[in-house]
Design an enzyme around this catalytic site. Structure first.
Site, PDB file in Angstrom:
ATOM      1  N   LYS A   1      15.544  20.475 -14.423  1.00  0.00           N
ATOM      2  CA  LYS A   1      16.545  21.176 -14.935  1.00  0.00           C
ATOM      3  C   LYS A   1      15.932  20.720 -16.598  1.00  0.00           C
ATOM      4  CE  LYS A   1      19.099  16.669 -15.241  1.00  0.00           C
ATOM      5  NZ  LYS A   1      21.313  16.000 -15.533  1.00  0.00           N
TER       6      LYS A   1
ATOM      7  N   ARG B   1      32.273  10.799 -12.645  1.00  0.00           N
ATOM      8  CA  ARG B   1      31.748  11.608 -13.229  1.00  0.00           C
ATOM      9  C   ARG B   1      32.350  12.951 -11.819  1.00  0.00           C
ATOM     10  NH1 ARG B   1      26.072  12.900 -15.806  1.00  0.00           N
ATOM     11  NH2 ARG B   1      25.135  12.403 -13.631  1.00  0.00           N
TER      12      ARG B   1
ATOM     13  N   TYR C   1      18.754  18.029 -49.776  1.00  0.00           N
ATOM     14  CA  TYR C   1      19.729  18.690 -49.887  1.00  0.00           C
ATOM     15  C   TYR C   1      20.397  17.068 -50.810  1.00  0.00           C
ATOM     16  CZ  TYR C   1      19.823  22.543 -48.024  1.00  0.00           C
ATOM     17  OH  TYR C   1      20.033  24.832 -47.806  1.00  0.00           O
TER      18      TYR C   1
ATOM     19  N   MET D   1      17.607  22.438 -41.748  1.00  0.00           N
ATOM     20  CA  MET D   1      17.155  23.231 -41.068  1.00  0.00           C
ATOM     21  C   MET D   1      15.889  24.000 -40.202  1.00  0.00           C
ATOM     22  SD  MET D   1      18.924  26.592 -40.141  1.00  0.00           S
ATOM     23  CE  MET D   1      20.316  26.314 -39.885  1.00  0.00           C
TER      24      MET D   1
END
Length: 405
Positions: free
Chosen positions: A61, A159, A280, A333
């Site tokens: 998956k 779940r 940053y 990013m």
């Protein structure tokens, strides 16, 4: 972008050699993710041997945990894997294209009006709700489809899955025969913790309910569950993360081979004076004259901001010219800064690749810096990396994938 690294596997019509194709592709790639298909196969064989006489399936998956569903599925099928698990119907379509003869289960279950799509690709839904089961029955009666289904029973994960009462309620159907159920399964919640009390509780519950599903194969163990021993293995085990090198036994050494290597390109070298900051927030300050390598990878590529460093906290490390070097400042990013001050000047320059995963930096180590697990690291590795497949099963990469690069 996918690239084949074995010259024997290039399409005959391609006028360039494999090396030329790879070099051309990597010239424009800011990062490279290399998947070792031989290591995946070796990991599957180790798990298979640990689970004998149970069958060993492969969980592919989430695009085979970010490693590429088609190459991985073909490599595993070539090694003898006959059963695969995906999450969604779309993932099942991709898997079916890669492994036409395999048994494929879709873990997210069945939805009304999806029956034709399941039948078209011969995919078996994993059903964990009585409404799903009723809808599946309606489809099978209407269409005559008899492709089979798995029943998921909740034994403690809370779940997905039928409750024990619901599961007991369908036993008469199983005993009546011609039920179409090809697997009964549950899922362990705490298998990575060897002595967690929920393991024994789930095992006892599943053993009791599975015994009522006469002549239906049973499956409980995931990657970590395989290492809990024979009582947890039943008829089929479903390893996922361990196939891709994530440690299924975090309380001890990793028994699996590493599968993924990730590298990113240096795009600039910068010099800082003592007292200057970078990135940053300006929360990392040079304590000496400092040389920084600006590396073209960031959180958009799956290198999480949590691995940043500041004046009070050391972050993750990468390997530059064979040496570990610390991340400096915040991950952004598309970029990260790496402190390469302690390397010789001629050891690092613009255009060189640094190693983000590999050369001793494991997926699990990086997950620790990210504050997460290896699963999230692998499935977050972004599409901007050029994917390179190596190993004896690299024929899993299709010609179309090569052309797309």
């Amino acid at each position: 972008m996918n690239i084949v690294s074995d010259p024997k596997l290039m399409p005959a019509s391609d006028p360039l050699s494999a090396e030329a194709n790879q070099a051309a592709a990597l010239a424009t790639a800011t990062g490279v993710l290399t998947v070792d298909l031989d290591a995946i196969v070796a990991n599957w064989r180790k798990l298979e041997k640990s689970a004998v006489p149970a069958e060993c399936a492969g969980v592919i998956k989430a695009n085979a945990y970010g490693c590429g569903v088609e190459p991985v599925a073909r490599a595993l099928a070539g090694a003898g894997c006959k059963t695969f698990f995906v999450a969604t119907l779309d993932e099942a379509r991709a898997a079916r294209a890669a492994v036409p003869q395999a048994t494929i289960y879709a873990l997210d279950g069945f939805f009304q009006n999806c029956g034709d799509a399941f039948a078209r690709i011969d995919c078996k839904p994993v059903i964990g709700d009585l409404n799903e089961l009723a809808e599946w029955d309606v489809f099978c009666r209407r269409s005559g489809w008899a492709g089979g289904v798995a029943i998921h029973i909740d034994t403690g994960m809370n779940r997905l899955g039928l409750t024990l009462t619901e599961a007991q309620g369908i036993i008469p159907r199983i005993n009546a025969g011609d039920h179409g159920v090809t697997l009964v399964m549950s899922h362990l919640a705490c298998a990575e913790t060897l002595n967690h009390p929920l393991n024994a509780k789930q095992l006892s519950t599943f053993r009791e309910i599975a015994s009522l599903f006469s002549n239906v194969p049973a499956s409980l163990a995931n990657s970590s569950g395989v290492f809990l021993g024979a009582p947890f293995q039943f008829d089929l085990v479903r390893p996922g993360a361990a196939l891709y090198g994530i440690n299924p036994t975090p309380e001890s050494d990793n028994p699996m081979q590493p599968v993924v290597e990730v590298k990113a390109r240096i795009v600039q070298i910068r010099n800082l004076e003592r007292g200057e900051s970078v990135g940053y927030g300006a929360n990392w300050t040079a304590r000496r004259p400092t040389r920084l390598a600006m590396v073209a990878a960031g959180y958009a590529d799956g290198y999480f901001r949590a691995a940043s460093s500041n004046d009070g906290t050391r972050g993750a490390e990468v390997v530059v010219a064979g040496k570990r070097c610390p991340v400096a400042g915040r991950i952004s990013m598309d970029l990260m800064a790496v402190d390469v001050t302690d390397l010789p000047n001629n050891a690092v320059r613009r255009g060189h690749m640094v190693t983000l995963i590999g050369e001793g930096i494991t997926v699990d180590e990086l997950a620790h810096h990210f504050g997460t697990i290896g699963y999230e690291v692998l499935t977050s590795l972004g599409p901007r990396y050029a994917r390179v497949y190596k190993g004896g099963a690299a024929e899993a990469v299709t010609d179309s994938a090569v052309a797309a690069s």
